[in-house]
Design a protein around this motif. Sequence first.
Motif, PDB file in Angstrom:
ATOM      1  N   ARG A  51      22.347  32.979  61.100  1.00  0.00           N
ATOM      2  CA  ARG A  51      23.545  33.673  60.650  1.00  0.00           C
ATOM      3  C   ARG A  51      23.589  33.718  59.129  1.00  0.00           C
ATOM      4  O   ARG A  51      23.103  32.801  58.461  1.00  0.00           O
ATOM      5  CB  ARG A  51      24.821  32.981  61.178  1.00  0.00           C
ATOM      6  CG  ARG A  51      25.021  33.107  62.693  1.00  0.00           C
ATOM      7  CD  ARG A  51      25.303  34.547  63.097  1.00  0.00           C
ATOM      8  NE  ARG A  51      25.456  34.749  64.533  1.00  0.00           N
ATOM      9  CZ  ARG A  51      24.470  35.100  65.366  1.00  0.00           C
ATOM     10  NH1 ARG A  51      23.249  35.258  64.920  1.00  0.00           N
ATOM     11  NH2 ARG A  51      24.722  35.292  66.644  1.00  0.00           N
ATOM     12  N   LEU A 104      11.527  35.094  56.578  1.00  0.00           N
ATOM     13  CA  LEU A 104      11.846  36.487  56.230  1.00  0.00           C
ATOM     14  C   LEU A 104      13.293  36.811  56.573  1.00  0.00           C
ATOM     15  O   LEU A 104      14.022  37.403  55.783  1.00  0.00           O
ATOM     16  CB  LEU A 104      10.934  37.428  57.023  1.00  0.00           C
ATOM     17  CG  LEU A 104       9.663  37.948  56.358  1.00  0.00           C
ATOM     18  CD1 LEU A 104       8.866  38.756  57.355  1.00  0.00           C
ATOM     19  CD2 LEU A 104       9.983  38.803  55.152  1.00  0.00           C
ATOM     20  N   GLU A 105      13.700  36.401  57.773  1.00  0.00           N
ATOM     21  CA  GLU A 105      15.063  36.691  58.232  1.00  0.00           C
ATOM     22  C   GLU A 105      16.082  35.900  57.418  1.00  0.00           C
ATOM     23  O   GLU A 105      17.146  36.436  57.071  1.00  0.00           O
ATOM     24  CB  GLU A 105      15.174  36.359  59.729  1.00  0.00           C
ATOM     25  CG  GLU A 105      16.437  36.856  60.399  1.00  0.00           C
ATOM     26  CD  GLU A 105      16.566  38.371  60.450  1.00  0.00           C
ATOM     27  OE1 GLU A 105      15.553  39.078  60.284  1.00  0.00           O
ATOM     28  OE2 GLU A 105      17.707  38.846  60.632  1.00  0.00           O
ATOM     29  N   ASN A 116      16.730  37.635  54.241  1.00  0.00           N
ATOM     30  CA  ASN A 116      17.613  38.797  54.456  1.00  0.00           C
ATOM     31  C   ASN A 116      19.063  38.384  54.586  1.00  0.00           C
ATOM     32  O   ASN A 116      19.965  39.138  54.239  1.00  0.00           O
ATOM     33  CB  ASN A 116      17.225  39.530  55.748  1.00  0.00           C
ATOM     34  CG  ASN A 116      16.025  40.424  55.550  1.00  0.00           C
ATOM     35  OD1 ASN A 116      15.651  40.726  54.432  1.00  0.00           O
ATOM     36  ND2 ASN A 116      15.413  40.818  56.648  1.00  0.00           N
ATOM     37  N   LEU A 117      19.283  37.204  55.128  1.00  0.00           N
ATOM     38  CA  LEU A 117      20.656  36.762  55.411  1.00  0.00           C
ATOM     39  C   LEU A 117      21.259  35.968  54.254  1.00  0.00           C
ATOM     40  O   LEU A 117      22.368  35.446  54.373  1.00  0.00           O
ATOM     41  CB  LEU A 117      20.677  35.918  56.693  1.00  0.00           C
ATOM     42  CG  LEU A 117      20.281  36.673  57.964  1.00  0.00           C
ATOM     43  CD1 LEU A 117      20.143  35.725  59.132  1.00  0.00           C
ATOM     44  CD2 LEU A 117      21.300  37.752  58.294  1.00  0.00           C
ATOM     45  N   HIS A 150       8.033  33.429  51.476  1.00  0.00           N
ATOM     46  CA  HIS A 150       8.887  34.600  51.233  1.00  0.00           C
ATOM     47  C   HIS A 150      10.133  34.219  50.425  1.00  0.00           C
ATOM     48  O   HIS A 150      11.260  34.594  50.794  1.00  0.00           O
ATOM     49  CB  HIS A 150       9.300  35.257  52.556  1.00  0.00           C
ATOM     50  CG  HIS A 150       8.149  35.739  53.367  1.00  0.00           C
ATOM     51  ND1 HIS A 150       7.270  36.695  52.932  1.00  0.00           N
ATOM     52  CD2 HIS A 150       7.704  35.364  54.588  1.00  0.00           C
ATOM     53  CE1 HIS A 150       6.351  36.909  53.845  1.00  0.00           C
ATOM     54  NE2 HIS A 150       6.580  36.115  54.860  1.00  0.00           N
TER      55      HIS A 150
END
Lengths: 160, 213
Positions: free
Chosen positions: B174, B23-24, B27-28, B45
């Motif tokens: 990151r 998920l993260e 987003n990145l 995802h």
Amino acid sequence: MKPRPPTLREKRRYILARIVPHYRRIEARQMYIAAFEALTSLWGDARASELQMAVISCEPGHCIVRCRRNAEVFVETALSTITEAEGERVALHPLATSGTIHALRKHIRPIPEGHPVDGIAIGGREYAGILFQRQKVDLYAKGIKNQETLYFTCDEMEVD
Amino acid sequence: MVCTDACVFPYPRGDTSLRRLCLEARNLGLDSIVCIDAGERAQIHDVLVRRGVLIEAGSMQEVVARVKKEQRTADLLLVRAGDGAFNRAALSYRGVHILRGLDSAPKRAFDQVSAKNAADKGVAIDIDLFPLIHRRGASRQKALRCYRDVLRLHRKFSFPLTISSGARSLLDLRSVREITRLCAVFGMEPHEVEDALFTVDALLEPAGPVEVI
């Protein structure tokens, strides 16, 4: 003292950074200390003094940092190396740079509200946590010692 | 082209589950991650999860044994760097995809001979951003010096590079923008960063000989 006319003022740039996890409440002063430590350790005192970095605001989920024009690359890089603020683990992800705070505010998304959950068992340990949208769950081990944080989703837990 | 973080450690090695890391990562701006000891290749995802195995061995015999054991199930085999002789041998062994951890290897662990081996065999050298983010002072300076040296050899011998966050938590991941900025600290150009982020795809599907149909 009379303020300088706009044409004589130094140009500034403002950087919007996302704070992860978004519910950490960090004072602007503490964020400045963390950012300045990251800046000086990465670029050294001489360069850090040229960049004129300042934390303008630090709200849950995001913060706005000011610096000199043409220094935003250095400040953004330093912000990426922040791992801790006010004794808590955090990460800062620079999102946008602008010449005005007003323009940056358009990039700020509303912070999702969390719902407390309890009675979650992972690996034989009991956790309490906060459930966010998209099934994100941040868990805290119960007890006084070893209060580790785990970042999971609903699919991966056994909720009582 | 798929933008890949070449090494992450989900729970139980880290504090974040595989799904949450995906998920993260989404987003990145990442399309794919290489998870060490993940179950199977999956799409979670909208992020492609590739199974990586990190071989931390003291001798080449151990590496050979682990490669033979793991190469059928793993998408990518990563070997932790050691001294110069070990690295040369590991880079010459078919089946190894990535050599990582050069920042903590001894001095002169990666020289022009190793670089030539890596270029000939198509083995990638990993640039781990974890020491740049988490270390301070002399330790970070050593990592920066090492990556500058790897970059200089990369420009001369054209061996592949990969970039990884070495994330054990979602806080360590990151974005592509941040990766570009962090790599610029040791002199990596944005187009080189872009190529390095796409390298994992090329490692999994190496260019074969031209066939006449």
